[in-house]
Enzyme design. Sequence first.
Site, PDB file in Angstrom:
ATOM      1  N   HIS A  47     -29.938  24.040  41.151  1.00  0.00           N
ATOM      2  CA  HIS A  47     -28.467  23.989  41.242  1.00  0.00           C
ATOM      3  C   HIS A  47     -27.624  23.701  40.271  1.00  0.00           C
ATOM      4  CE1 HIS A  47     -29.355  25.126  45.667  1.00  0.00           C
ATOM      5  NE2 HIS A  47     -30.143  24.298  45.537  1.00  0.00           N
ATOM      6  N   ARG A  75     -37.050  20.644  37.380  1.00  0.00           N
ATOM      7  CA  ARG A  75     -37.077  21.309  38.374  1.00  0.00           C
ATOM      8  C   ARG A  75     -36.481  22.950  38.086  1.00  0.00           C
ATOM      9  NH1 ARG A  75     -33.967  20.929  44.600  1.00  0.00           N
ATOM     10  NH2 ARG A  75     -32.037  21.108  43.263  1.00  0.00           N
ATOM     11  N   ASP A  89     -44.109  25.016  28.152  1.00  0.00           N
ATOM     12  CA  ASP A  89     -44.362  25.308  26.623  1.00  0.00           C
ATOM     13  C   ASP A  89     -43.423  24.414  26.049  1.00  0.00           C
ATOM     14  OD1 ASP A  89     -46.440  26.928  27.144  1.00  0.00           O
ATOM     15  OD2 ASP A  89     -45.325  28.811  26.459  1.00  0.00           O
ATOM     16  N   GLU A 153     -38.861  22.153  52.373  1.00  0.00           N
ATOM     17  CA  GLU A 153     -37.681  21.890  52.918  1.00  0.00           C
ATOM     18  C   GLU A 153     -36.945  22.672  54.052  1.00  0.00           C
ATOM     19  OE1 GLU A 153     -35.050  23.265  49.361  1.00  0.00           O
ATOM     20  OE2 GLU A 153     -36.849  24.056  48.412  1.00  0.00           O
ATOM     21  N   ASP A 179     -31.486  20.951  52.841  1.00  0.00           N
ATOM     22  CA  ASP A 179     -32.103  22.286  53.173  1.00  0.00           C
ATOM     23  C   ASP A 179     -32.892  22.126  54.516  1.00  0.00           C
ATOM     24  OD1 ASP A 179     -31.333  24.522  51.323  1.00  0.00           O
ATOM     25  OD2 ASP A 179     -32.459  23.184  49.956  1.00  0.00           O
TER      26      ASP A 179
END
Length: 274
Positions: A47, A75, A89, A153, A179
């Site tokens: 988000h 995230r 990576d 969620e 959520d």
Amino acid sequence: MPAVNLFKHALAAKQPQIGIWSTLPYPYISELLAGAGFDWILLDTEHAPSDPVLMLQQLQAVQAEKDKPTSAVVRPPWNDPVLIKQYLDIGAQTLLLPFVQNRAEAEAAVAATRYPPGGIRGMGGTMRASRFGRDTGYVKEAERELCVLVQVETAEALEQLEEIANVDGVDGVFIGPGDLSASMGVAGQVNHPTVRAAIDAAIRRILACGKAPGILMIDEPRARECLNLGALFVAVATDQVLLRKAADDVAARFKSASVPGAPVNAAAKAPATY
């Protein structure tokens, strides 16, 4: 050898980790927050308008803090093996993967973090995670220091909670209160009795599976309740809310003071100290 993941080892030792949620994707802000004294900082791309290039700079900023080191939790925008590979990576060691609905999706999340034959992570010989190839033991040892957190969620995901939590390689399960409230028909009401009861039960169920429960809860009394229930990684503030509230409060104090006849807030007259 890969760097020791202090966050992962703390969760395994059942040591509660207090964090801050960051959705302002700028390294200068990440560096500022990293020195505040939180155990972990969530660097968001789901988000937030971010990408792996910007996240690299944020990780470098967080890892530069030496006096009060904090662990970075990244995230990605989705539980996608290509995105997971990119974030690993560039040096992320802990990932929070959103919208995991069932055991198969949890297994896919873990597989994306493991090199074959244990998973499907692609080989990159000179990436930052291996110190650009200087760490010749990285491929063999990386799994030991990677932490996989999956985000549950929805009410449907809660029905599959034990199946998700019991996946080998899942270190913790994060309960997404916003959520979850929407999926239960009370969008945004994270303190609705039905949502509270579901969260409380989920924390206990995750603990019973031997995994670490986590949550974002900026309501301080409720955050402490979750910690008392056994939640082990709890974000108790978000950078956007802290900045917005502080800005709104200062503006309101000075604007009210400028109105003729309006009482002047004593705090507004006090000299600023930093």
